[in-house]
Design a protein around this motif. Structure first.
Motif, PDB file in Angstrom:
ATOM      1  N   ILE A 108      32.959  37.807  36.692  1.00 61.99           N
ATOM      2  CA  ILE A 108      33.966  37.800  37.898  1.00 61.99           C
ATOM      3  C   ILE A 108      33.717  38.423  39.252  1.00 61.99           C
ATOM      4  O   ILE A 108      33.314  39.612  39.081  1.00 61.99           O
ATOM      5  N   VAL A 109      34.042  37.868  40.230  1.00 58.06           N
ATOM      6  CA  VAL A 109      33.646  38.668  41.375  1.00 58.06           C
ATOM      7  C   VAL A 109      35.155  38.481  42.157  1.00 58.06           C
ATOM      8  O   VAL A 109      36.060  37.754  42.014  1.00 58.06           O
ATOM      9  N   LYS A 110      35.119  39.669  43.083  1.00 59.91           N
ATOM     10  CA  LYS A 110      36.535  39.826  43.955  1.00 59.91           C
ATOM     11  C   LYS A 110      36.209  39.435  45.350  1.00 59.91           C
ATOM     12  O   LYS A 110      35.026  39.407  45.792  1.00 59.91           O
ATOM     13  N   ARG A 111      37.264  38.834  46.022  1.00 57.10           N
ATOM     14  CA  ARG A 111      37.059  38.436  47.406  1.00 57.10           C
ATOM     15  C   ARG A 111      36.415  39.809  48.006  1.00 57.10           C
ATOM     16  O   ARG A 111      36.826  40.875  48.071  1.00 57.10           O
ATOM     17  N   GLY A 112      35.559  39.469  48.966  1.00 59.54           N
ATOM     18  CA  GLY A 112      34.919  40.597  49.738  1.00 59.54           C
ATOM     19  C   GLY A 112      33.748  41.261  49.272  1.00 59.54           C
ATOM     20  O   GLY A 112      32.787  41.979  49.881  1.00 59.54           O
ATOM     21  N   GLU A 113      33.559  40.888  47.900  1.00 53.88           N
ATOM     22  CA  GLU A 113      32.265  41.418  47.136  1.00 53.88           C
ATOM     23  C   GLU A 113      31.025  40.965  47.512  1.00 53.88           C
ATOM     24  O   GLU A 113      31.001  39.576  47.523  1.00 53.88           O
ATOM     25  N   THR A 114      30.109  41.714  47.412  1.00 49.63           N
ATOM     26  CA  THR A 114      28.776  41.361  47.611  1.00 49.63           C
ATOM     27  C   THR A 114      28.140  40.779  46.182  1.00 49.63           C
ATOM     28  O   THR A 114      28.134  41.585  45.337  1.00 49.63           O
ATOM     29  N   ILE A 115      27.815  39.420  46.097  1.00 47.51           N
ATOM     30  CA  ILE A 115      27.258  38.697  44.948  1.00 47.51           C
ATOM     31  C   ILE A 115      25.652  39.173  44.954  1.00 47.51           C
ATOM     32  O   ILE A 115      25.250  39.437  43.762  1.00 47.51           O
ATOM     33  N   ALA A 116      25.239  38.939  46.132  1.00 49.21           N
ATOM     34  CA  ALA A 116      23.737  38.774  45.961  1.00 49.21           C
ATOM     35  C   ALA A 116      23.259  39.352  47.240  1.00 49.21           C
ATOM     36  O   ALA A 116      23.924  39.113  48.085  1.00 49.21           O
ATOM     37  N   LEU A 180      39.708  28.745  36.729  1.00 46.43           N
ATOM     38  CA  LEU A 180      38.712  28.895  35.430  1.00 46.43           C
ATOM     39  C   LEU A 180      39.406  27.856  34.378  1.00 46.43           C
ATOM     40  O   LEU A 180      40.666  27.982  34.286  1.00 46.43           O
ATOM     41  N   GLU A 181      38.488  27.099  33.787  1.00 40.24           N
ATOM     42  CA  GLU A 181      39.106  25.874  32.933  1.00 40.24           C
ATOM     43  C   GLU A 181      38.229  26.233  31.736  1.00 40.24           C
ATOM     44  O   GLU A 181      37.009  26.189  31.573  1.00 40.24           O
ATOM     45  N   VAL A 182      39.117  26.346  30.677  1.00 41.73           N
ATOM     46  CA  VAL A 182      38.648  26.254  29.016  1.00 41.73           C
ATOM     47  C   VAL A 182      39.384  25.355  28.496  1.00 41.73           C
ATOM     48  O   VAL A 182      40.377  24.740  28.506  1.00 41.73           O
ATOM     49  N   GLY A 196      42.053  34.102  39.905  1.00 46.34           N
ATOM     50  CA  GLY A 196      42.496  32.872  40.489  1.00 46.34           C
ATOM     51  C   GLY A 196      43.179  32.254  39.606  1.00 46.34           C
ATOM     52  O   GLY A 196      44.445  32.370  39.094  1.00 46.34           O
ATOM     53  N   ARG A 197      43.084  30.866  39.529  1.00 45.67           N
ATOM     54  CA  ARG A 197      44.005  29.809  38.939  1.00 45.67           C
ATOM     55  C   ARG A 197      43.279  29.569  37.569  1.00 45.67           C
ATOM     56  O   ARG A 197      42.256  29.708  37.074  1.00 45.67           O
ATOM     57  N   VAL A 198      44.171  29.329  36.120  1.00 47.84           N
ATOM     58  CA  VAL A 198      43.665  29.012  34.816  1.00 47.84           C
ATOM     59  C   VAL A 198      44.241  27.839  34.326  1.00 47.84           C
ATOM     60  O   VAL A 198      45.412  27.746  34.357  1.00 47.84           O
ATOM     61  N   ILE A 199      43.267  26.916  33.855  1.00 47.98           N
ATOM     62  CA  ILE A 199      43.809  25.903  33.142  1.00 47.98           C
ATOM     63  C   ILE A 199      43.154  25.884  31.629  1.00 47.98           C
ATOM     64  O   ILE A 199      42.114  25.873  31.586  1.00 47.98           O
TER      65      ILE A 199
END
Length: 455
Positions: A108-116, A180-182, A196-199
Motif C-alpha cells: 500500500i502506498v500513500k498519496r505523495g509517496e515515492t514509489i520508485a 481494492l477488489e477481493v 481507497g475503495r474496497v469491493i
C-alpha cells in the motif's frame, strides 16, 4: 637486428618479433627497442618489464606481447529501484496472526509517496589503444518502465498521486489502484486496511476486519466482522452480527437486513429488517413494504421510519429520536458533576458550621491549624457554588438544544407499532400499550404525541 611489430585487430595488443640478421649480432639495447616502438607509433600501455627482459635476455623469432591498451568500461544500464518494500510477518513473541499475513503481502502506498527511483544509465569510461587513441565505451541503456494511472514522474522519482494498492505489471507498467477488489475477506485475503475503495465480491467472514478511507461494497454478507468506512459509505447484502459485528460509515449504510449488530452512520437504509441491533444515525429508514424493526435500540437525531415497529410477541424495542449523542453525553457528564458538587457542598457546609462554632467558643485560643482549615473550606465552598452555577447554566442550554432537536424529530410507523415498543424523545418516554396502526410519534409541549400517518 630486425624488429617487427604486429597489432591485434582491435589495436589493444602489440607484439614484437626480434630477428637476428647475423649470428654474431649483439642484442638490442633498451633505447633501440623503445625507439623502434616510437617509430611504429606504439606509445601507450608499453610493458616496461618486457622491454627490460628483451634487452637482458632476448627472445628471437617469437612474438612477445610488449604493449597492451586499456579497454573501455561500458556504461551500466539504467534501472528502476523500487523503494516500497513488502513488510514481514514475524512477531517478536513468535506468534503470528494468520488474518494479517495476506495483508502484509499487499503493498500500500500513500498519496505523495515515492514509489520508485529511476537510476539513469551511465556513459562508461573511455579506454585507449596501443597507439594512444581513445576507445569509446558502450553507453548503458535506459531502463524500460511505463507510468500507469495515479502515478507521476518528477526528478527521476515515480510518485503516487493517490493512495492505494501498488501494481507493477510484467511489462514494467507501474500503477496505483485506488480500488481494492477481493473475492471474500477470509484467511486467503486477511484483514484489509485500505486507503481507497474496497469491493468484496463475497462475504466478510467472522472476526475479520475491513477498514477503508472511501466506500466499501460487500456484495455478500458481513458476518460477525468489523467493517468501517472512514470517509465514505457502505453497501452490503446483509449484516449478520451474532452480537459481534460492528459496521460504521461516515456517510450512508445500505443493506438488506441487520441482525444482532452494532451499526453507525449518518444515514442507515435497510430494505427488509433490523433485529436485536443497536443502530445510531441521523436517520434510519426501513424501506421494504413489510420492513420491520424488532428488538434492540435505535438512536436517531432526526427520523426513524419503518412499516412495522416491535413484534406481536412484545419484544422490547427502544427508539430514541431527536438525540445527539454528543449533547446527551455532555448532559450526563455535567449532571453527574453537579450532583457530586452539591453532595460535597452539603458535607463541607457541615464542617464549616462545626469550625465556626469552635471558633466562636475558643475565640483567641482558636488553633492556627483550625483557622487554616476554616479558610480552606470557605474558599472551596465558594468555588463549588460557582462551579454549580456555571454547570447548571450549561445544563439549561444543552437541555434547550436537546428539546429543540426533539421538536424536529419523528418516528413514522407506516403499518403497526406493537406493545413492548418504547419511544424516547428528550426526557419523555412513550410506551406502546396496544397496537397502533399508521402512527407518527412526535414531541410537542413537553409530551410525546401520536398522530396518524397517511401516504
Amino acid at each position: 637486428m630486425k624488429v617487427e611489430f604486429t597489432v591485434s585487430e582491435d589495436r589493444m595488443q602489440a607484439y614484437v618479433i626480434v630477428r637476428k640478421e647475423r649470428p654474431d649480432e649483439p642484442p638490442l639495447s633498451k633505447e633501440e627497442l623503445i625507439s623502434a616502438l616510437q617509430y611504429a607509433g606504439i606509445k601507450y600501455g608499453i610493458k616496461e618489464d618486457v622491454v627490460d627482459d628483451l634487452t637482458r635476455s632476448p627472445v628471437y623469432n617469437t612474438p612477445v606481447l610488449i604493449a597492451e591498451g586499456t579497454p573501455p568500461v561500458d556504461g551500466e544500464d539504467g534501472r528502476v529501484e523500487l523503494l516500497k518494500k513488502v513488510e514481514g510477518v514475524s512477531q517478536s513473541d513468535g506468534r503470528v496472526d494468520l488474518r494479517e499475513i495476506p495483508a502484509k503481502q499487499r503493498v500500500i502506498v500513500k498519496r505523495g509517496e515515492t514509489i520508485a527511483r529511476i537510476v539513469p544509465p551511465t556513459s562508461g569510461e573511455e579506454g585507449r589503444d596501443v597507439f594512444g587513441n581513445p576507445v569509446k565505451p558502450k553507453p548503458g541503456k535506459m531502463p524500460e518502465y511505463h507510468l500507469g494511472y495515479n502515478v507521476t514522474l518528477k526528478d527521476n522519482e515515480i510518485i503516487a498521486t493517490k493512495s492505494g494498492l501498488l501494481i507493477i505489471e510484467p511489462n514494467g507498467t507501474i500503477h496505483v489502484n485506488d480500488t481494492l477488489e477481493v473475492e471474500s475477506v477470509d484467511y486467503s485475503t486477511g484483514n484489509i486496511d485500505f486507503p481507497g475503495r474496497v469491493i468484496v465480491k463475497g462475504d466478510v467472514k467472522p472476526d475479520f476486519v475491513v477498514r477503508a478511507q472511501e466506500d466499501i461494497e460487500v456484495k455478500g454478507v458481513i458476518e460477525a466482522a468489523t467493517v468501517v468506512s472512514f470517509g465514505g459509505s457502505i453497501t452490503t447484502g446483509g449484516i449478520k452480527g451474532r452480537g459481534k459485528a460492528f459496521v460504521k460509515a461516515k456517510k450512508t449504510i445500505k443493506t438488506v437486513f441487520i441482525e444482532n449488530a452494532e451499526v453507525e452512520a449518518e444515514e442507515v437504509m435497510v430494505e427488509k429488517s433490523i433485529e436485536n441491533s443497536t443502530v445510531k444515525a441521523s436517520s434510519v429508514t426501513v424501506t421494504g413494504s413489510k420492513g420491520s424493526i424488532r428488538g434492540g435500540v435505535i438512536i436517531a437525531r432526526v427520523k426513524v421510519e419503518t412499516f412495522q415497529l416491535g413484534s406481536p410477541i412484545g419484544i422490547k424495542t427502544r427508539v430514541e429520536v431527536g438525540v445527539d449523542p454528543e449533547v446527551n453525553e455532555k448532559i450526563k457528564i455535567i449532571s453527574a458533576q453537579v450532583s457530586l458538587d452539591k453532595t460535597n457542598v452539603q458535607k463541607l457546609t457541615k464542617v464549616l458550621v462545626e469550625l465556626r462554632k469552635m471558633q466562636s467558643a475558643l475565640k483567641d485560643k482558636f488553633p492556627p491549624d483550625k483557622e487554616a482549615l476554616l479558610n480552606k473550606v470557605s474558599n472551596t465552598l465558594i468555588n463549588l457554588r460557582d462551579s454549580i452555577q456555571k454547570n447548571e447554566q450549561e445544563l439549561k442550554r444543552l437541555n434547550e438544544i436537546a428539546e429543540e432537536m426533539a421538536k424536529n424529530a419523528s418516528v413514522v410507523v407506516k403499518e403497526v407499532a406493537y406493545p413492548g415498543v418504547e419511544i424516547v424523545m428528550f426526557n419523555k418516554v412513550f410506551r406502546v400499550e396496544k397496537e397502533l396502526t399508521k402512527a407518527v410519534f412526535y414531541y410537542r409541549d413537553g409530551e410525546i404525541r401520536v398522530g396518524g400517518y397517511s401516504e
